[in-house]
Motif scaffolding. Structure first.
Motif, PDB file in Angstrom:
ATOM      1  N   PRO A 714       0.596  -1.032   0.137  1.00 49.18           N
ATOM      2  CA  PRO A 714       0.014  -0.062  -0.251  1.00 49.18           C
ATOM      3  C   PRO A 714       0.989   1.322   0.535  1.00 49.18           C
ATOM      4  CG  PRO A 714      -0.108  -1.175   2.575  1.00 49.18           C
ATOM      5  CD  PRO A 714       0.830  -2.425   1.798  1.00 49.18           C
ATOM      6  N   GLN A 715       0.046   2.037  -0.404  1.00 53.33           N
ATOM      7  CA  GLN A 715       1.233   3.756  -1.285  1.00 53.33           C
ATOM      8  C   GLN A 715       1.116   4.139  -0.260  1.00 53.33           C
ATOM      9  OE1 GLN A 715       4.216   3.383  -2.836  1.00 53.33           O
ATOM     10  NE2 GLN A 715       3.616   1.580  -3.256  1.00 53.33           N
ATOM     11  N   ALA A 716      -0.279   4.326   0.876  1.00 52.94           N
ATOM     12  CA  ALA A 716      -0.914   5.110   1.342  1.00 52.94           C
ATOM     13  C   ALA A 716      -1.561   4.727   3.100  1.00 52.94           C
ATOM     14  CB  ALA A 716      -1.966   6.243   1.049  1.00 52.94           C
ATOM     15  N   SER A 717      -1.251   4.590   4.529  1.00 52.56           N
ATOM     16  CA  SER A 717      -2.129   3.784   4.880  1.00 52.56           C
ATOM     17  C   SER A 717      -3.608   5.112   5.617  1.00 52.56           C
ATOM     18  CB  SER A 717      -1.432   3.924   6.511  1.00 52.56           C
ATOM     19  OG  SER A 717      -1.267   5.340   6.430  1.00 52.56           O
ATOM     20  N   GLY A 718      -3.981   4.217   6.898  1.00 49.54           N
ATOM     21  CA  GLY A 718      -5.682   4.911   6.510  1.00 49.54           C
ATOM     22  C   GLY A 718      -6.346   3.922   7.468  1.00 49.54           C
ATOM     23  N   ARG A 719      -7.509   4.472   8.403  1.00 43.95           N
ATOM     24  CA  ARG A 719      -8.742   3.743   9.545  1.00 43.95           C
ATOM     25  C   ARG A 719      -9.930   4.227   9.080  1.00 43.95           C
ATOM     26  NH1 ARG A 719      -4.728   5.667  14.034  1.00 43.95           N
ATOM     27  NH2 ARG A 719      -5.581   8.143  14.234  1.00 43.95           N
ATOM     28  N   VAL A 720     -10.484   3.357   9.927  1.00 40.41           N
ATOM     29  CA  VAL A 720     -11.789   3.823  10.326  1.00 40.41           C
ATOM     30  C   VAL A 720     -12.032   3.832  11.696  1.00 40.41           C
ATOM     31  CG1 VAL A 720     -14.453   3.521  10.364  1.00 40.41           C
ATOM     32  CG2 VAL A 720     -12.880   3.583   8.303  1.00 40.41           C
ATOM     33  N   VAL A 721     -12.605   4.663  12.055  1.00 39.08           N
ATOM     34  CA  VAL A 721     -12.913   4.815  13.518  1.00 39.08           C
ATOM     35  C   VAL A 721     -14.474   5.032  13.783  1.00 39.08           C
ATOM     36  CG1 VAL A 721     -12.594   6.797  15.963  1.00 39.08           C
ATOM     37  CG2 VAL A 721     -10.212   5.731  14.302  1.00 39.08           C
ATOM     38  N   VAL A 722     -14.996   3.842  14.122  1.00 37.11           N
ATOM     39  CA  VAL A 722     -16.565   4.711  14.036  1.00 37.11           C
ATOM     40  C   VAL A 722     -17.208   4.435  16.138  1.00 37.11           C
ATOM     41  CG1 VAL A 722     -18.913   2.697  14.142  1.00 37.11           C
ATOM     42  CG2 VAL A 722     -16.459   2.208  12.575  1.00 37.11           C
ATOM     43  N   LEU A 723     -17.727   5.491  16.230  1.00 39.64           N
ATOM     44  CA  LEU A 723     -18.602   5.861  17.294  1.00 39.64           C
ATOM     45  C   LEU A 723     -19.580   5.428  17.510  1.00 39.64           C
ATOM     46  CD1 LEU A 723     -16.486   9.810  16.545  1.00 39.64           C
ATOM     47  CD2 LEU A 723     -15.655   7.586  17.893  1.00 39.64           C
ATOM     48  N   MET A 724     -19.783   5.037  18.499  1.00 43.64           N
ATOM     49  CA  MET A 724     -21.305   4.371  18.911  1.00 43.64           C
ATOM     50  C   MET A 724     -21.815   4.850  20.122  1.00 43.64           C
ATOM     51  SD  MET A 724     -21.000   0.706  20.224  1.00 43.64           S
ATOM     52  CE  MET A 724     -18.968   0.251  19.228  1.00 43.64           C
ATOM     53  N   GLY A 725     -23.276   5.095  20.235  1.00 48.83           N
ATOM     54  CA  GLY A 725     -23.642   5.859  21.528  1.00 48.83           C
ATOM     55  C   GLY A 725     -23.929   4.913  22.109  1.00 48.83           C
ATOM     56  N   ILE A 745      -9.101  -2.565   5.362  1.00 49.68           N
ATOM     57  CA  ILE A 745      -8.869  -1.054   6.072  1.00 49.68           C
ATOM     58  C   ILE A 745      -9.188  -1.187   7.229  1.00 49.68           C
ATOM     59  CG2 ILE A 745      -9.893   1.054   6.446  1.00 49.68           C
ATOM     60  CD1 ILE A 745     -11.534   1.068   3.431  1.00 49.68           C
ATOM     61  N   PRO A 746      -7.884  -0.837   8.336  1.00 52.42           N
ATOM     62  CA  PRO A 746      -8.110  -1.194   9.809  1.00 52.42           C
ATOM     63  C   PRO A 746      -9.543  -0.450  10.788  1.00 52.42           C
ATOM     64  CG  PRO A 746      -6.154  -0.846   8.850  1.00 52.42           C
ATOM     65  CD  PRO A 746      -6.928  -0.785   7.892  1.00 52.42           C
ATOM     66  N   CYS A 747     -10.251  -1.441  10.893  1.00 50.78           N
ATOM     67  CA  CYS A 747     -11.508  -0.825  12.117  1.00 50.78           C
ATOM     68  C   CYS A 747     -11.535  -0.559  12.872  1.00 50.78           C
ATOM     69  CB  CYS A 747     -12.606  -0.779  11.348  1.00 50.78           C
ATOM     70  SG  CYS A 747     -14.423  -0.536  11.328  1.00 50.78           S
ATOM     71  N   ILE A 748     -12.150   0.319  14.425  1.00 47.19           N
ATOM     72  CA  ILE A 748     -11.787   0.751  15.516  1.00 47.19           C
ATOM     73  C   ILE A 748     -13.294   0.798  16.028  1.00 47.19           C
ATOM     74  CG2 ILE A 748     -10.288   1.763  17.272  1.00 47.19           C
ATOM     75  CD1 ILE A 748      -8.096   2.530  15.933  1.00 47.19           C
ATOM     76  N   LEU A 749     -13.511   0.505  17.161  1.00 42.52           N
ATOM     77  CA  LEU A 749     -14.725   0.446  17.495  1.00 42.52           C
ATOM     78  C   LEU A 749     -14.300   1.453  19.160  1.00 42.52           C
ATOM     79  CD1 LEU A 749     -17.016  -2.014  17.201  1.00 42.52           C
ATOM     80  CD2 LEU A 749     -16.570  -0.552  15.683  1.00 42.52           C
ATOM     81  N   ARG A 750     -15.146   2.135  18.804  1.00 45.36           N
ATOM     82  CA  ARG A 750     -15.270   3.573  20.816  1.00 45.36           C
ATOM     83  C   ARG A 750     -16.697   3.408  21.194  1.00 45.36           C
ATOM     84  NH1 ARG A 750      -9.944   5.334  21.709  1.00 45.36           N
ATOM     85  NH2 ARG A 750     -11.067   5.910  23.682  1.00 45.36           N
ATOM     86  N   VAL A 751     -16.940   4.127  22.183  1.00 45.64           N
ATOM     87  CA  VAL A 751     -18.058   3.529  22.704  1.00 45.64           C
ATOM     88  C   VAL A 751     -17.202   5.635  23.779  1.00 45.64           C
ATOM     89  CG1 VAL A 751     -19.624   3.575  25.036  1.00 45.64           C
ATOM     90  CG2 VAL A 751     -18.579   1.483  22.966  1.00 45.64           C
ATOM     91  N   THR A 752     -19.114   6.308  22.663  1.00 48.56           N
ATOM     92  CA  THR A 752     -19.161   7.772  23.624  1.00 48.56           C
ATOM     93  C   THR A 752     -20.260   8.634  23.143  1.00 48.56           C
ATOM     94  OG1 THR A 752     -18.001   9.736  23.421  1.00 48.56           O
ATOM     95  CG2 THR A 752     -17.907   8.934  21.524  1.00 48.56           C
TER      96      THR A 752
END
Length: 877
Positions: A714-725, A745-752
């Motif tokens: 890959p020539q560029a990195s990136g990620r998806v950050v999922v924010l759940m209520g 694509i890396p995906c990170i889950l967060r709760v906020t």
């Protein structure tokens, strides 16, 4: 960190897992194996046998990963803080034990050393056998976990889990406890389950379920009928809930609980019981007995759980009757299997006894260390991993009756299945897809790049099937359906008018082809390539080649200018220019039109090349060119034109990209400058072939083979950050993460919550903005969506709203995601998969690997529609 499924792990359960993990054989296998399902299945069995801890293999694997993740997190936290704050162990329980396992420190005696660490005072008292405080349940508690994965293998309990039914007799049924895993998303309400059962009870639906082996269309119909009642459940969720209801009902039947207990444990027991009894009566009435000895055995639900209708017959066969593969189909053949089981049991007790002893010797219980029994354990795991929809037959003394089975209605009282420490082996006359260690026909038909191939020295090469100017094709005797493609150190031009030997070309061409096919396969393009076998050869699926060269051009040059005078070199084709040439060396490969190709009516491997096939090859050629063009652009190279060939897989009758794609197949101009060309055109343009000139050509080929490896990076990195209520939206977010992983694509889950804790929401935003990694935020919030607007108003990164709408208030809730104040630019996508696709399209602008996956997905969608239309037209005609 992955969800561990079910209840939390107690300290004693974690200790049991660490003790099993500490075995040297287990550690070695975990380090050297990529597919480790069988290892964790065996670990789960040993945890139950040695420590009384009931956990299935998925839970063990998830806990194993989480322990490793916790260890790394603790190390990082300790290194980031001051050493005066104490040891890293304060951040994680069992830190020292996990560190010893990962670093191989102080575990020379494996499990024993770990037991000394964890149970230093309990070994002498025998408390190791059943650690106190474990929450795996009492003797009379039974935990049944049903997984919602599409892979039907994962619906089953681990092998020894079912043995616990033996301990739950009718006298202690008050303590019977059944735990069901959630049905892919939010929990089903009573109203939804009632509606599902009402649709299921429809006589037409019942008949379809009983007579069909492919049930997707049926559950799509069920989902549509639920939608008419205002219940939004897709076909997969309906399928999972249907299987869970049946599984729980049958488990209660086998558990011998009385009706009062069954109703208490399982809601809607009476409704499911009425449906199942009706199905039993209908099946018993319609099924014809196989012979006089098996007249009481009838098929239940027409083997509704079958996935395929494969039938295998053999005059004499010896098989393990611990389970029958799910693909069993024929009523007569299945009946004959059971008939012979009963006959042999009654007439040959001495033979059974001898075979029992032999089987006991081969399947002895776990008594030593893992590393001395690796091969036997793998075979044992493979047999134990078979599906639960099998014939539960006990072959103990001849007086013992056959046990009931989910696929058969037997006129005896349902009984608990009794696990045995051995599996009697009998001779049978007819076998229907009996379980075996050999791969299924489906697996053999579709070898993938990760297929396990024989080592180079062990590959059995057969006769030569074909030979071209630059390669030879050989049969692979011990791998049916595969061939070996061997490259040659020969370079040609002008249909072999010019021909020379170039030392090392075979290895260069093979390396280039392997990298190109790997890129295309990882993107999602169907190819014949399986894996690289050696420096000069690769393994491929056996195909019958379609004698057409498909040429795709972006820039006008070469022979196109001769056939089209007046067109200047360098003219750019938008869209791409497509041409096809019939492979006929005697006539110098004449150009053909689409009409000529259709009129030729080629029939290869049983597939006639018609309009549908021509359209698929045409579209595929364009997609393949665009993928490689995008990849080469990352190396500042212009892909000018390219030729490819297709073949028909002799087993699957499917059109796939075949032959090779190397430096003979294209024109490459670095920086778009023809004077720097690196392809075979340099050899074609030679006025005289000299050793110096051939060295220059070879250097060009080597340059391409080195650069082509970079196309996989890959020539560029990136990620998806999922924010759940809240965590109630976890299932919705998991679908987003799963779709992101399909694009790499890396995906990170967060709760906020932007309403309840806006400061924390903005702190999380700043955390991901601060490291400079390109990020797309996805806001998942039900009811009033505050996450999306707050994030969009405080970050320059893209924000996507993906609210988890509900049938009751969804029409009103969606406006909080659609109506934005001025100055906010967050988009709204309702489907989790579509939200992930939108994020992938954003990253695809800078990451060619993500873009290639998107382009291949578009092609595969188009091809599936084209093939579906062809099948529909054939049925209509």
């Amino acid at each position: 960190m992955a969800e561990e499924g079910g209840r939390h792990w107690t300290d004693d359960e974690v200790r049991a897992l660490l003790c099993i993990w500490a075995d040297r054989g287990v550690r070695e296998r975990l380090k050297s194996t990529l597919r480790n399902k069988s290892i964790f299945q065996e670990m789960a069995r040993q945890m139950q046998r040695k420590f009384g801890v009931i956990r299935n293999w998925k839970q063990c694997r998830t806990k194993y990963k989480n322990l490793k993740y916790d260890y790394k997190t603790a190390k990082s936290a300790h290194s980031a803080g001051s050493s005066s704050l104490g040891s890293p162990g304060k951040y994680m329980k069992f830190f020292d034990e996990v560190e010893a396992l990962l670093l191989d420190h102080g575990l020379e005696n494996g499990t024993f050393e770990m037991q000394k660490r964890l149970y230093s005072e309990e070994i002498g008292t025998g408390m190791m056998q059943t650690p106190a405080g474990q929450t795996s349940g009492s003797e009379n508690e039974v935990v049944i976990e049903i997984d919602d994965d599409d892979n039907s293998d994962d619906y089953d309990m681990d092998g020894d889990m079912e043995a616990n039914w033996r301990g739950a007799d009718s006298s202690t049924s008050d303590h019977l406890h059944v735990v069901m895993v959630s049905d892919t998303g939010r929990n089903w309400s009573d109203q939804e389950v009632k509606a599902l059962i009402q649709v299921w009870s429809d006589e037409r639906i019942c008949k379809q379920l009983e007579s069909s082996t492919r049930k997707r269309d049926i559950f799509v119909q069920i989902s549509s009928r639920l939608m008419q009642q205002g219940i939004e459940r897709d076909w997969k969720q309906c399928h999972t809930k249907y299987k869970n209801l049946k599984y729980l009902y049958r488990s209660l039947q086998r558990g011998k609980t009385d009706e009062a207990d069954s109703r208490r444990i399982m809601r809607f027991y009476d409704e499911v019981d009425a449906i199942m009894n009706h199905a039993n009566n209908v099946s018993a009435h319609d099924t014809r007995p196989a012979d006089s000895e098996s007249s009481s055995l009838t098929m239940l639900e027409g083997c509704e759980e079958n996935n395929h209708a494969d039938e295998t017959k053999s005059n004499t066969a010896t098989a393990t009757v611990s389970s029958v593969d799910e693909r069993t189909c024929s009523s007569d053949s299945v009946s004959s299997v059971i008939t012979n089981v009963a006959t042999n049991t009654e007439s040959k007790p001495p033979l059974i006894k001898e075979q029992r002893l032999d089987q006991q010797n081969r399947l002895t219980t776990f008594a030593g260390t893992f590393d001395t029994k690796t091969e036997k354990e793998e075979t044992y795991s493979a047999n134990r991993g078979l599906k639960r929809k099998a014939v539960d037959q006990d072959l103990h003394p001849p007086t013992k009756k056959l046990h009931p089975d989910p696929c058969f209605a037997v006129p005896v009282e349902p009984q608990c299945k009794e696990e045995q420490d051995y599996y009697p082996i009998i001779n049978i006359n007819s076998v229907c897809s009996m379980a075996s260690t050999s791969p299924s026909p489906e697996e053999q038909d579709c070898p993938g790049p990760t297929s396990i191939m024989a080592a180079k020295s062990e590959l059995n090469i057969g006769q030569k099937l074909n030979e071209g100017k630059t390669k030879q094709i050989f049969e692979v005797v011990d791998q049916p359906g595969l061939v070996l493609v061997q490259s040659k150190d020969q370079i040609t031009a002008g249909n072999a008018v010019r021909k020379d030997q170039m030392e090392g070309k075979a290895a260069i061409a093979n390396k280039t082809t392997s990298c190109v096919f790997q890129l295309l396969q990882e993107s999602g393009i169907k190819t014949a390539f399986v894996k690289q076998h050696s420096d000069t050869a690769f393994i491929a699926a056996h195909c019958e080649m379609i004698p057409i060269e498909w040429v795709c051009r972006r820039v006008a040059t070469g022979s196109f200018l001769k056939r089209n005078p007046g067109v200047k070199e360098g003219y750019r084709f938008t869209p791409l220019k497509m041409e096809m040439f019939f492979k006929d060396d005697a006539n110098n490969d004449p150009q053909w039109s689409e009409e000529q190709l259709l009129e030729a009516k080629f029939c290869l491997a049983g597939l006639t090349v018609g309009q549908c096939e021509v359209d698929i090859m045409n579209r595929s050629t364009v997609a393949i060119f665009e993928i490689l063009e995008k990849a080469w652009a990352t190396q500042n190279c212009t892909l000018v034109d390219m030729k490819i060939e297709f073949g028909v897989n002799v087993k699957t009758q499917e059109i796939v990209l075949a032959d090779v794609i190397d430096n003979d197949s294209w024109r490459l101009w670095p920086a778009g400058d023809r004077s720097q060309q690196k392809d075979k055109q340099v050899y074609r343009d030679l006025k005289e072939v000299t050793p110096e000139a051939m060295q220059m050509v070879k250097r060009n080929f080597e340059w391409v083979s080195e650069r082509v490896k970079l196309l996989l990076e890959p020539q560029a990195s990136g990620r998806v950050v999922v924010l759940m209520g809240s965590t109630s939206d976890m299932a919705h977010c998991e679908r987003i993460r799963k779709a992101c992983s399909s694009y790499g694509i890396p995906c990170i889950l967060r709760v906020t919550s932007a309403h309840k804790g806006p400061d924390e929401t903005l702190r999380i935003k700043a955390e991901y903005e601060g490291d400079g990694t390109p990020t797309v935020f996805v806001a998942v919030a039900g009811r009033s969506n505050g996450l999306g607007p707050v994030m969009s108003g405080n970050t320059a990164y893209p924000v996507i709203n993906c609210p988890p709408l509900t049938p009751d208030w969804g029409a009103q809730d969606v406006w909080s995601s659609l109506r934005m104040p001025s100055g906010l630019g967050c988009s709204t996508v309702l489907s989790p998969e579509a939200a992930a696709q939108f994020a992938a399209q954003i990253f695809g602008l800078t990451n060619h690997l993500v873009w290639c996956k998107l382009r291949a997905s578009m092609l595969n969608t188009w091809v599936s529609l084209k093939q579906a239309d062809k099948k529909l037209q054939a049925c209509s005609i």
